[in-house]
Design an enzyme around this catalytic site. Sequence first.
Site, short mmCIF file in Angstrom:
data_model
loop_
_atom_site.label_atom_id
_atom_site.label_comp_id
_atom_site.label_asym_id
_atom_site.label_seq_id
_atom_site.Cartn_x
_atom_site.Cartn_y
_atom_site.Cartn_z
N THR A 1 0.85 -1.18 0.00
CA THR A 1 0.00 0.00 0.00
C THR A 1 0.90 1.24 0.00
O THR A 1 2.02 1.21 0.51
CB THR A 1 -0.88 0.05 1.26
OG1 THR A 1 0.00 0.02 2.39
CG2 THR A 1 -1.83 -1.11 1.33
N GLU B 1 -5.79 -3.02 -1.65
CA GLU B 1 -6.28 -4.16 -0.89
C GLU B 1 -7.37 -4.93 -1.61
O GLU B 1 -7.87 -5.93 -1.12
CB GLU B 1 -6.83 -3.70 0.47
CG GLU B 1 -5.76 -3.28 1.48
CD GLU B 1 -5.41 -1.81 1.39
OE1 GLU B 1 -5.63 -1.20 0.33
OE2 GLU B 1 -4.91 -1.26 2.39
N LYS C 1 -13.08 18.45 10.60
CA LYS C 1 -14.12 18.48 11.62
C LYS C 1 -14.20 19.89 12.19
O LYS C 1 -13.34 20.31 12.96
CB LYS C 1 -13.80 17.46 12.72
CG LYS C 1 -15.03 16.74 13.18
CD LYS C 1 -14.70 15.51 14.00
CE LYS C 1 -15.97 14.75 14.29
NZ LYS C 1 -15.76 13.59 15.10
N TRP D 1 -18.67 17.38 10.25
CA TRP D 1 -17.80 17.04 9.13
C TRP D 1 -18.06 17.90 7.91
O TRP D 1 -19.20 18.14 7.53
CB TRP D 1 -17.99 15.58 8.74
CG TRP D 1 -17.28 14.63 9.66
CD1 TRP D 1 -16.44 14.97 10.69
CD2 TRP D 1 -17.34 13.21 9.65
NE1 TRP D 1 -15.99 13.83 11.31
CE2 TRP D 1 -16.51 12.74 10.70
CE3 TRP D 1 -18.00 12.27 8.85
CZ2 TRP D 1 -16.34 11.39 10.97
CZ3 TRP D 1 -17.82 10.93 9.12
CH2 TRP D 1 -17.00 10.50 10.17
P1 AMP Z 1 -4.59 2.86 -3.43
O1 AMP Z 1 -4.58 1.63 -2.63
O2 AMP Z 1 -3.28 3.54 -3.49
O3 AMP Z 1 -5.18 2.66 -4.78
O4 AMP Z 1 -5.54 3.88 -2.67
C1 AMP Z 1 -6.88 3.57 -2.41
C2 AMP Z 1 -7.59 4.81 -1.96
O5 AMP Z 1 -7.61 5.77 -3.01
C3 AMP Z 1 -9.04 4.60 -1.63
O6 AMP Z 1 -9.22 4.08 -0.34
C4 AMP Z 1 -9.59 6.01 -1.78
O7 AMP Z 1 -9.32 6.80 -0.65
C5 AMP Z 1 -8.80 6.55 -2.93
N1 AMP Z 1 -9.56 6.39 -4.18
C6 AMP Z 1 -9.40 5.48 -5.14
N2 AMP Z 1 -10.27 5.68 -6.15
C7 AMP Z 1 -11.01 6.77 -5.81
C8 AMP Z 1 -12.09 7.47 -6.42
N3 AMP Z 1 -12.57 7.15 -7.60
N4 AMP Z 1 -12.60 8.52 -5.75
C9 AMP Z 1 -12.13 8.90 -4.54
N5 AMP Z 1 -11.11 8.27 -3.93
C10 AMP Z 1 -10.55 7.21 -4.55
#
Ligand code: AMP
Length: 548
Positions: A182, A329, A438, A443
Amino acid sequence: MLTGRMMDFPLTLTHFLERARTYFARSEIVSRNPDKSLHRYTYADFYRRTCQLAHALTKLGVKPGDRVATLSWNHYRHLEVYFGVPAMGAVMHTLNLRLHPTDLGYIARHAEDQVVVVDRSLLPLLEKFRGAVPSLKHVIVVPDDGPVPEGMLDYEQLLLPEPPHFDFPRLDENSAAALCYTSGTTGNPKGVLYSHRSTVLHTLVCCLPEVLGLREADTVLPVVPMFHAAAWGLPFDCVATGAKIVFPGPHLDPQSLLDLMAEEKVTIAGGVPTIWLGILALLDREPKRWDLHAMRTMVIGGSAAPPSLIDGFRKRHDLEVLHAWGMTEMNPLGTLARLKGDLHHASAEAQLAANASQGFPVPFVETRHVSDTGEVLPWDNATMGELEVRGPWVAASYFSNEGGDRFSADGWFKTGDVVTIDPEGYLHITDRSKDVIKSGGEWISSVALENALMSHPAVLEAAVFAGRHARWDERPLAAVVFKQGQQATKEELAAHLEALVTKWWLPDDYLFISQIPRTSTGKFLKTKLREDYGDHLLKTPGASPTRS
Ligand code: AMP
């Protein structure tokens, strides 16, 4: 229970590889080299070289379960590792070349990588952390734009003497295929270990017509890096269907990408919003320069796609955007913002709102959102809570067994995203839980403010984050980047927002900066904004107060 009487046939990536050779031998794989020339070959060549790679790695002592890392841009040799390593029973581990060497050292050591396949141009980066990885036995250099240094293994020389067929083992579908860490901005990066089964099921669902609808006739451009959640699975989707693949190599600037899209007649491309914002800005400046008639879907994900981006492509350039949400994940696809039911006949405005949401889950992904106390919340389009997911390609634990608090006792994964869900099941991400603002105990959605700001014609990008505030604890602050040659005053931006969001949400101040800091996968790095400007309102208490 009466057991069904069907074959227990393992769901492995090896099947896709063999299928590609058997049925799609002439499909093409195109890669842009570092010197900008194009490399072309067929799936038959890809299959042969993948077998040769498996032989070479076997000779080097790679055994089932061993980790073979990549430190590479998107190109055909990276694809060979994508299939050769899992098909021989080993695990492909994609290292993120945008990370700091200290993090890379931590990750590669933690994964116990034994071999790394590295682009020659990235050797200086590898040298910065190689010493921190005692498990690393072999460095194989992809001789991209020049010779391989003395004493290192040359990818091409390694493959050359090897036979064109490999007797791939019959694997258990639950065996590990790929490892990806991650890109979290807090705490240690955590490994997500995909299985053959999870990747195959993800691939099959991605290719459904109502998902990405990927098929043999497509030409696919994965702009999203192969180290970011396996380029969202696009390379697997292509090999499974025999689609033509176009890899951009290290050239991710808007012009290079538009050239590739037009010249190779790309039909599907996938990337994060920043990439598409740059492309839209260039298309707006030179609308007639590229013929993009072949393009049928541009997938945007990784962070929220602003409605103005989706609308801009649609209205000004007749290009369709598909907004997707997912996570490392989750192999990574979770939801997709497609229209359904009555929305097919709704107003353009309602359709845009649905397309700009994070959409509803693809088959086999289930969602719910919960309160701080774990209470499951209603799908009323208003109640905010943390999104939880489950499904066959959702991590059941991390590689190292860290992060146990992300997995609920009743079998759900806690995403860390704060959402509302509407009665139709469409998700609306309002924030990452660690980024929520916040104010006076309530929020404020930074994503909603960002989208509203980015609909201002002068704004290229905007990130909204929490500034510390003497009275309200936190108030929103907006960091704004203007489009080339354009500007707006704070008052103009506030007036623009006032028409779109509730008044007490308006940022207390606007910071005009040249670039928004980003994570290694292109998301706004709000921790850095908070670090740099978090005290701004305490230092300048008079800054455009909107709530008194
Ligand atoms: P990653 O594991 O690096 O792909 O990050 C995942 C995170 O990216 C998610 O939990 C979201 O917070 C953010 N994310 C991914 N796609 C979107 C989307 N279309 N809109 C908003 N946030 C997103």
